[in-house]
Design a protein around this motif. Sequence first.
Motif, mmCIF file in Angstrom:
data_model
loop_
_atom_site.group_PDB
_atom_site.id
_atom_site.type_symbol
_atom_site.label_atom_id
_atom_site.label_comp_id
_atom_site.label_asym_id
_atom_site.label_seq_id
_atom_site.Cartn_x
_atom_site.Cartn_y
_atom_site.Cartn_z
ATOM 1 N N ASN A 259 1.006 -1.230 -0.089
ATOM 2 C CA ASN A 259 0.165 -0.007 0.153
ATOM 3 C C ASN A 259 1.091 1.184 0.055
ATOM 4 O OD1 ASN A 259 0.989 0.229 2.572
ATOM 5 N ND2 ASN A 259 -0.895 -0.602 3.535
ATOM 6 N N ASP A 260 0.366 2.398 0.011
ATOM 7 C CA ASP A 260 1.006 3.771 0.006
ATOM 8 C C ASP A 260 1.433 3.970 1.368
ATOM 9 O OD1 ASP A 260 0.093 3.734 -2.671
ATOM 10 O OD2 ASP A 260 -0.991 5.322 -2.396
ATOM 11 N N TYR A 261 0.964 3.137 2.424
ATOM 12 C CA TYR A 261 1.485 3.717 3.538
ATOM 13 C C TYR A 261 2.987 3.226 4.119
ATOM 14 C CZ TYR A 261 1.299 3.297 8.888
ATOM 15 O OH TYR A 261 1.603 3.444 10.079
ATOM 16 N N GLY A 262 3.315 2.073 3.156
ATOM 17 C CA GLY A 262 4.647 1.690 3.417
ATOM 18 C C GLY A 262 5.848 2.659 3.042
ATOM 19 N N TYR A 263 5.315 3.484 1.980
ATOM 20 C CA TYR A 263 6.181 4.356 1.527
ATOM 21 C C TYR A 263 6.484 5.432 2.754
ATOM 22 C CZ TYR A 263 5.854 2.362 -2.959
ATOM 23 O OH TYR A 263 5.611 1.427 -4.114
ATOM 24 N N ARG A 264 5.349 5.913 3.318
ATOM 25 C CA ARG A 264 5.690 6.939 4.277
ATOM 26 C C ARG A 264 6.428 6.364 5.531
ATOM 27 N NH1 ARG A 264 0.130 7.827 3.776
ATOM 28 N NH2 ARG A 264 -0.402 7.240 5.798
ATOM 29 N N ASN B 139 2.620 2.840 -8.980
ATOM 30 C CA ASN B 139 2.087 3.360 -8.011
ATOM 31 C C ASN B 139 1.951 4.726 -8.124
ATOM 32 O OD1 ASN B 139 1.717 0.752 -6.891
ATOM 33 N ND2 ASN B 139 3.695 0.602 -6.529
ATOM 34 N N ALA B 140 0.892 5.318 -7.399
ATOM 35 C CA ALA B 140 0.648 6.838 -7.508
ATOM 36 C C ALA B 140 1.193 7.430 -6.337
ATOM 37 C CB ALA B 140 -0.781 6.820 -7.506
ATOM 38 N N SER B 141 1.718 6.842 -5.442
ATOM 39 C CA SER B 141 1.969 7.340 -4.176
ATOM 40 C C SER B 141 3.051 8.385 -4.610
ATOM 41 C CB SER B 141 2.900 6.330 -3.426
ATOM 42 O OG SER B 141 3.415 6.816 -2.324
ATOM 43 N N PRO B 142 2.879 9.822 -4.083
ATOM 44 C CA PRO B 142 3.808 10.887 -4.186
ATOM 45 C C PRO B 142 5.276 10.777 -3.573
ATOM 46 C CG PRO B 142 1.967 11.503 -2.645
ATOM 47 C CD PRO B 142 1.574 10.121 -3.269
#
Lengths: 97, 413, 969
Positions: C311-316, C339-342
């Motif tokens: 998920n995008d959370y992992g990037y944070r 993935n769209a994660s900024p």
Amino acid sequence: MKLLTCPMNGSRPLSEFVFGGEYRESPNPDTCTDKEWAAYVHNRSGAPGNKKEWWYHAPSGTWFIAERNTLSDKVARTYLLTDANAQQAKPAQEYGQ
Amino acid sequence: MPLRLLKYALSKNHPAPRFFKEHLVPKKSYDVVIIGGGGHGLAAAYYLAKDHGITNVAVLEKGYIGGGNTGRNTTIVRSNYLTPEGVNFYDASVKIYEGLSEELDLNLFYSTRGHFTLAHTESAMRTMRWRAEVNKHVGVESRVVGPDEIAKACPQLDLSCSGHAPILGALYHAPGSVARHDGVAWGYARGADGYGAEIFQSTEVLGIDVKNGKVCGVRTNKGYIETKQVLSAVAGFTPRITEMVELDTPIVIHPLQACVTEPMKPWLDTILVSGSLHVYVSQSSRGELVMGSSLDPYEVHSTRSTLDFVEGLTSHMLDMFPFLSNVKVVRQWAGMADMTPDFAPIMGKTPIEGFYLDAGWGTWGFKATPISGKTMAYTIANDRAPDLIHSFRLSRFDEYELTGEKGAASVGH
Amino acid sequence: MTLRLTTQIGEWINRNKHIHFTFEGETYSAFEGDTISSALWAAGQKVLGRSFKYHRPRGVLSFANHDVNVLMTDGMDTNIRADVVAVKDGMVLTAVNTKGGVKHDKNRVIDAISPLLPVGFYYKAFHTPRRLFPFWENIIRKSAGLGVVNVNYPRILKRKLHAHCDVLVIGAGAAGLSAAYHAAKAGLQVTLVDENRQAGGSLTFDLGGDAKPQQVLDDLLRKVTTQPNITLMTGSYAAGYYPDHLIPIVSDTGITKIRAKTVIVASGAFEQPPVFRYNDLPGVMLGSAAQRLIYRYGVKPFNKGVVVTANDYGYRVAIDLLDADTEVIAVVDMRKGSNASPDLITLAKRGVKIYAGYCVYEALATSDKSAVRGVVVCPYDDQKNVALTHDSVTLACDGIAMSAGWAAAAALLYQAGTAMKFSYEVQQFVPNTLPMGMFAAGKVNGIFELSQRLHDGVRAASEALRYLGLEAAEVAAAKHMGSTPSHPYPMVPHYKAKNFVDFDEDIQIKDFVNAAKEGFDNIELMKRFTTVGMGPSQGKHSNMNAIRILAKIRDLPVEKVGSTTSRPFFHPTPIGHLAGRSMHAHRLTPLHDWHQQHGAVFTDIGAWKRAAYYPAPGQHKDEAIQAEAMAVRTSAGMIDSSSFGKIELHGPDAAEFLERFFIGVYANQKVGSCRHVMLLDEAGVIIDDGVASRLADDLFYLSIGTTNAAAVYREMQRYQQMWQLNLGLVNVTGAFGAVTVAGPAAREILSTLTDLDLTYEAFPISRVRTSVVAGVPARVIRVAFVSELSYELHVPMLQVPHVWQALLAAGEKHGIRPFGSDTQRLLRLEMGHMMPGVDTDGLTNPLEIGVDTHKYMQKAYFIGQRSLAILAKRPLRKQLVAFMLAEHFQGELPLECNLVVDGRDILGRVTSIAYSQTINRIIGFAYVTPAQTAIGSVFNIRTDSGTLVEATVVTTPFFKSTSQQATGA
């Protein structure tokens, strides 16, 4: 703990109440058969559904009738046995499921 | 390490087959339909096949097998009842239980731990003696013991119960045991399935057809089944089934609750029951304390939990074991107990031909699982109840011939 | 090697306060505010515990109160949860459930032989041969369990409070804070609870390099703490849901039972571990655990790590790791495509390699399996659920942070009866139909994005307001924004397994597969067979994955698999908390102190404490009772009967009521006379008995046994509601006390205290008089229960001690002495009176105790009459008789409840038996068969040791007073 409404004292915690079993009309003891009487004494309408029940509010010594759904444990209304109007009135709220 | 476990280690694929086959749609007809896939219903299916050669049997379970009271009780097995008929019946059950792991080839963890019913009052002591005398009379190992013997078996117990209810003695019942409750259902399911009985899960009975006073079929959510013999073995759902055949019974449903603590190393080797403090407790093979109390005080067809229950139970547990203050309760749950006025089951034939009842199990159903299965199978096969369950017939209420099991519960000052 | 970071904004530790403690023999330092786990982790200690079944080394998993492999004991307490319990100065800690310490646990061999212990292994073995089972059971039992309970732990009872509020908000994260504030702003009384020591939920740790969460938190906290109608309770968890919105809130100090008008559940979500081989190694932890370590405790999760995410959370999480001076060598994203994660760009700029469409195939362990030394990643075919190992890459690292998805912390919603549905948009169960007055907001409602969570709180508050009948604007539902927070199947198979789904119970993917093969392919059966979710964390990190695995095995959509039933408690709750202060209510008579001063032994009768007998120092119970009884027989004795139930019936229909309620005849009862009453139930079973004294045409005074008094009065009230007779019932049990003076000297003693004419002619047996005794108004009742000559003096409760003292003084020259309830039982036996509950049981009817019911059957009606008529037609099964043993009987004395036997047949039992010194015989009551009831019949009682004792049926009373006593001549 559940709340129950005593017709004399309002909404009180269930710990103040004693369950008195289902309210049942007895057959006429003078005319019924032994078998009918034995059935009245021992048998119960055990299937879940809307029941008229005896409940006792212990601190105030009040016996009253609760119309309760034994499946959902929701009480539609409570009233004194002698309150003929209440018995004929439509339930104030429907039983939940 | 037993050799049979090596089998698992050495095989690439998990070698164990299904415990019981998955049947989706029932056949058009069966010789016997058993309603209820709990321990009792499955045991009846097993003994119908094993003892009587009747294998064209369907077991209908509306949820999953063993999911009712079989999986919700506190797994105590004992036979220290009050009446000779009760003691004989439960003793027969204990005897089957003792060999059941071998018979079903499934380790049910049948663990004989000894059972103490604590007495805190003189009147309770009287009742203990009454039970002990009746037990002894019919050959069951029960005796009245004093506080010393209790302390020896359970040194952790505060014999004064924190000063509130000093223990005067106990009824000691050496055969008292605990077992894996789920395993009992699974073992009987596997056994019955092996003989050819068909087990249907997620299969709900919607109606039972009776013509001229005789059972002729069962309506289910999976279709219609013709049958001449139906056994109802559904404990807390009994009134719903008996209503389908318009049969009146004295059964009233009260929830019975229980709870477990987190696991700890074993310290409680015995099973303890206190009538005055409304506690029964044992420690499971997982290390959890499994605890129960008395029935909920009013009728509800629900397995909801209440805070009152767990507050009352833990309070009394602390009276007995003050050191448990910081031991944590992990989970509480409830079952629906089908109570009778005389605290004895209702078993056998009914006024409806072909409709058999195995009910009224209240708080004592698990311990009767094997013998109820066996006697109900006999009843169905012969259309006649064996003597062992004669006292439990439905007609006893018409006849004012209630069993005396209630006697003990009502003796007070 | 310390992993402690420099000061983090908002951290929960106080770096000015140093703490020292030991763990497994080594000394560690910590800061105030550290948990046990954070302090140990900061010191580089990675093996914090051992797993339950295989004794594998375990470290940090969640930091959210379900690291149940890290349970400690401090020598006093056990099963201490190190991830959340604050470390205290001087603590001496060891891990539970190890043999020889956490580092070198000798039980670790079990891990090596784990193939021998497949799922449900204990069902498969050890039971044949039967005689060996106890041997195996003993071994299995010892290996079970976690900590060793300390049997000297003190009995600690925590306080209980009751509270009410308009809105109870559970969870003080973004949604909960927002909901609480908006509900309070509209004027409602709000209670906001959170299990963490500080409010804020994920706002306290989920930053992702962004300052916004902390700004939002500061703003919300300022608003919430300045709003006077919000009670904020931190360190407090909602333990369960009970009907009518009763929710116990548990904190260290006790339980607050909150009755709420509405409940907003904003309890968030539990991060779920992706499943891969060795996902349990110390150093592999949830992303949220890594963030908690960093921002709450200022501790680096590891030095060089990999983030595996879906998920995008992992990037944070990766950004937070970088900000915490941790080297992040790669983000392994199980999702395919762009993935769209900024945050992707940020990470790339900071040198983190992104493996998109890859999975972690396995973590690599150091030689002692106590830490991570690397990770094998490879492309992942999520359609086929296989790791494409031919393209694998091995990366060296010492830690892995995992962010694959969430499970709603929906326990309370389930318990309240919420119908949940599975949302594919968020890959999570979310509320579908909520119970009345209950609302959900935030992650538990499937809303993850921060501004939407705040909005969802406003929406829930507005719905609560409208539910309570207040005006509030309708607020549009919050929307899920962005990509799916949870992976639909974050589980990577591995031929060598050890890919753990449930860390509590060491359950691997293959265990589920094998359980299904054996037919346990329904979620409830699977739970019971594999024990998934049955450990102390109750499935917080395992139930969702178990459901996904079963759905895959059965090829069913997740919602068809359903979930297991949620039960209290949300977190395991201490027995001392639940028990509260022990309540043991007793009723004492006004003479209680006097009895105590005079050496009484007390007995519990119903709620009352009654004096049972008064032994002289060193005197045995039997001797004391005999001495007291002899006083009554030879001169006089007195007993405190204040606990008797006492009921007045006022009104013209009083006699009619008694006629219907009791078995006897009362219509023609004369004023001033007393009659026996016996209450039956509808089945004809004896409930209780007592005495009805007619004080006036329209006034009866009823005295009944102590035990059942409240229940009998209650039944009288019920029947009065049905019958509507012209009378009033008054329970005067607490208003009147009673003292009975009995024995041949009773008349003479009493005559010195009253002007009442006590002559036989004026005051015979079974009469009642209203008079003055010792200057006190009294109802004097002459019943022959314990002695033919005896007077019950019913006086105002307050005057009981005065009357008692007056009788003692007046009787002194006669040697009057008090007697207790045990002596009373002997005395009444001598008089031949049966006692309900002693000589009857729960099924005894009047015919069985020899009541001549004929005259009563003529009455129009009484309770139980119709059943008695039926019973009278049936053969009696047993009957109560009075018996005596042989004169000068010497052998083993039979006891109450010894059986009456005839060979193999049980004929009955002894209900009462005692030695009567007065007549120098052993007397009693017993049930026998109707054939044995003739006077002079002989039957056998079997004693405890098995000897048979002959008893002879006799008439009652056993004791007959001389005529002077009765007549006073």
